[in-house]
Design a protein around this motif. Sequence first.
Motif, PDB file in Angstrom:
ATOM      1  N   LEU A  87      14.748 -18.651   6.933  1.00  0.00           N
ATOM      2  CA  LEU A  87      14.348 -17.936   8.149  1.00  0.00           C
ATOM      3  C   LEU A  87      14.377 -16.422   7.942  1.00  0.00           C
ATOM      4  CD1 LEU A  87      16.140 -20.083  10.869  1.00  0.00           C
ATOM      5  CD2 LEU A  87      13.676 -19.982  10.394  1.00  0.00           C
ATOM      6  N   GLN A  88      15.427 -15.937   7.282  1.00  0.00           N
ATOM      7  CA  GLN A  88      15.535 -14.493   7.044  1.00  0.00           C
ATOM      8  C   GLN A  88      14.461 -14.005   6.069  1.00  0.00           C
ATOM      9  OE1 GLN A  88      17.464 -12.195   8.616  1.00  0.00           O
ATOM     10  NE2 GLN A  88      17.965 -13.914   9.946  1.00  0.00           N
ATOM     11  N   ALA A  89      14.185 -14.772   5.034  1.00  0.00           N
ATOM     12  CA  ALA A  89      13.151 -14.374   4.069  1.00  0.00           C
ATOM     13  C   ALA A  89      11.790 -14.314   4.749  1.00  0.00           C
ATOM     14  CB  ALA A  89      13.123 -15.339   2.897  1.00  0.00           C
ATOM     15  N   ARG A  90      11.510 -15.273   5.603  1.00  0.00           N
ATOM     16  CA  ARG A  90      10.229 -15.258   6.328  1.00  0.00           C
ATOM     17  C   ARG A  90      10.167 -14.050   7.258  1.00  0.00           C
ATOM     18  NH1 ARG A  90       7.723 -20.504   8.671  1.00  0.00           N
ATOM     19  NH2 ARG A  90       6.512 -18.785   9.454  1.00  0.00           N
ATOM     20  N   LYS A  91      11.266 -13.767   7.948  1.00  0.00           N
ATOM     21  CA  LYS A  91      11.283 -12.670   8.924  1.00  0.00           C
ATOM     22  C   LYS A  91      11.244 -11.297   8.248  1.00  0.00           C
ATOM     23  CE  LYS A  91      14.265 -10.742  12.520  1.00  0.00           C
ATOM     24  NZ  LYS A  91      15.571 -10.866  13.157  1.00  0.00           N
ATOM     25  N   LEU A  92      12.039 -11.138   7.178  1.00  0.00           N
ATOM     26  CA  LEU A  92      12.196  -9.822   6.577  1.00  0.00           C
ATOM     27  C   LEU A  92      11.257  -9.533   5.403  1.00  0.00           C
ATOM     28  CD1 LEU A  92      16.097  -9.643   6.638  1.00  0.00           C
ATOM     29  CD2 LEU A  92      14.493  -8.580   8.238  1.00  0.00           C
ATOM     30  N   LEU A  93      10.751 -10.584   4.746  1.00  0.00           N
ATOM     31  CA  LEU A  93       9.893 -10.359   3.582  1.00  0.00           C
ATOM     32  C   LEU A  93       8.451 -10.811   3.803  1.00  0.00           C
ATOM     33  CD1 LEU A  93      12.169 -11.429   0.596  1.00  0.00           C
ATOM     34  CD2 LEU A  93      11.410  -9.144   1.166  1.00  0.00           C
ATOM     35  N   VAL A  94       8.297 -12.064   4.134  1.00  0.00           N
ATOM     36  CA  VAL A  94       6.949 -12.639   4.174  1.00  0.00           C
ATOM     37  C   VAL A  94       6.131 -12.066   5.328  1.00  0.00           C
ATOM     38  CG1 VAL A  94       5.662 -14.789   4.444  1.00  0.00           C
ATOM     39  CG2 VAL A  94       7.716 -14.745   3.052  1.00  0.00           C
ATOM     40  N   LYS A  95       6.712 -12.007   6.502  1.00  0.00           N
ATOM     41  CA  LYS A  95       5.960 -11.512   7.660  1.00  0.00           C
ATOM     42  C   LYS A  95       5.531 -10.042   7.468  1.00  0.00           C
ATOM     43  CE  LYS A  95       6.145 -11.327  12.680  1.00  0.00           C
ATOM     44  NZ  LYS A  95       6.986 -11.470  13.861  1.00  0.00           N
ATOM     45  N   PRO A  96       6.458  -9.135   7.061  1.00  0.00           N
ATOM     46  CA  PRO A  96       6.022  -7.743   6.841  1.00  0.00           C
ATOM     47  C   PRO A  96       4.977  -7.611   5.730  1.00  0.00           C
ATOM     48  CG  PRO A  96       8.403  -7.807   7.021  1.00  0.00           C
ATOM     49  CD  PRO A  96       7.918  -9.227   6.975  1.00  0.00           C
ATOM     50  N   LEU A  97       5.098  -8.388   4.653  1.00  0.00           N
ATOM     51  CA  LEU A  97       4.105  -8.321   3.563  1.00  0.00           C
ATOM     52  C   LEU A  97       2.755  -8.855   4.030  1.00  0.00           C
ATOM     53  CD1 LEU A  97       6.183  -9.327   0.405  1.00  0.00           C
ATOM     54  CD2 LEU A  97       5.246  -7.079   0.967  1.00  0.00           C
ATOM     55  N   ALA A  98       2.774  -9.913   4.842  1.00  0.00           N
ATOM     56  CA  ALA A  98       1.526 -10.466   5.358  1.00  0.00           C
ATOM     57  C   ALA A  98       0.859  -9.469   6.294  1.00  0.00           C
ATOM     58  CB  ALA A  98       1.804 -11.786   6.091  1.00  0.00           C
ATOM     59  N   GLU A  99       1.643  -8.793   7.137  1.00  0.00           N
ATOM     60  CA  GLU A  99       1.081  -7.781   8.039  1.00  0.00           C
ATOM     61  C   GLU A  99       0.560  -6.598   7.244  1.00  0.00           C
ATOM     62  OE1 GLU A  99       4.241  -6.874  10.774  1.00  0.00           O
ATOM     63  OE2 GLU A  99       3.961  -8.766  11.882  1.00  0.00           O
ATOM     64  N   PHE A 100       1.279  -6.214   6.197  1.00  0.00           N
ATOM     65  CA  PHE A 100       0.845  -5.081   5.380  1.00  0.00           C
ATOM     66  C   PHE A 100      -0.456  -5.388   4.663  1.00  0.00           C
ATOM     67  CE2 PHE A 100       0.910  -2.833   1.270  1.00  0.00           C
ATOM     68  CZ  PHE A 100       0.891  -1.538   1.732  1.00  0.00           C
ATOM     69  N   SER A 101      -0.547  -6.614   4.128  1.00  0.00           N
ATOM     70  CA  SER A 101      -1.781  -6.953   3.396  1.00  0.00           C
ATOM     71  C   SER A 101      -2.972  -7.156   4.337  1.00  0.00           C
ATOM     72  CB  SER A 101      -1.565  -8.190   2.531  1.00  0.00           C
ATOM     73  OG  SER A 101      -1.335  -9.304   3.350  1.00  0.00           O
ATOM     74  N   ALA A 102      -2.733  -7.486   5.600  1.00  0.00           N
ATOM     75  CA  ALA A 102      -3.820  -7.657   6.557  1.00  0.00           C
ATOM     76  C   ALA A 102      -4.331  -6.285   6.939  1.00  0.00           C
ATOM     77  CB  ALA A 102      -3.341  -8.395   7.791  1.00  0.00           C
TER      78      ALA A 102
END
Length: 188
Positions: A173-188
């Motif tokens: 949950l923390q990896a998705r919240k702190l890593l994956v979600k921000p990277l996905a938003e950044f790449s979009a």
Amino acid sequence: MKAAGNKVVAHPLALVLLRKLLLAYFSFAVVITGIQMFMEYHHTRQEILNTLQSLAATFAPGAESALWEFQEALLKSMANGIGTHPPVARVDIIDLDGSLNVSWQAAPDQQPSSTLFAQQTLLHAHGGNNKELGYLCIASSDAMLVSRTKETLLSFAVNISAQLLFLGLVLWLQARKLLVKPLAEFSA
């Protein structure tokens, strides 16, 4: 993402991180549990030996008196009573003259151990001297020691499994919240 031939293989960052952290935690937990089991085995072994020695010291005076007076029924009753204690697998009250020997044995699957036993010399004070009458031998079994150690190992395994499950969920949950979600938003 990696290109493998014509296929695109996705390795979500959260899962890669989760796998590596959980593998490291699991390896650490196995080493620590191994050390704990080694210590628990020796502690349980010493606890059984202490119990056997305590039983031998407690019942020795009564056995000395019964042996001196040739009270076979009382000796059998004592052997049966000692046998009711959980770690006991075999009880022997041996007369040095060979005229009176009493034995009690637990179930056949609990063979007495050659290292888990207590022996008490039975003496009788006679004319200011102690006359050796015989021996009280109480033994436990290796199966009892292994059984107790397995119970502890099962407890440790359940504990480690619950910790791994909880840690895995929190990390995911923390990896998705702190890593994956921000990277996905950044790449979009």
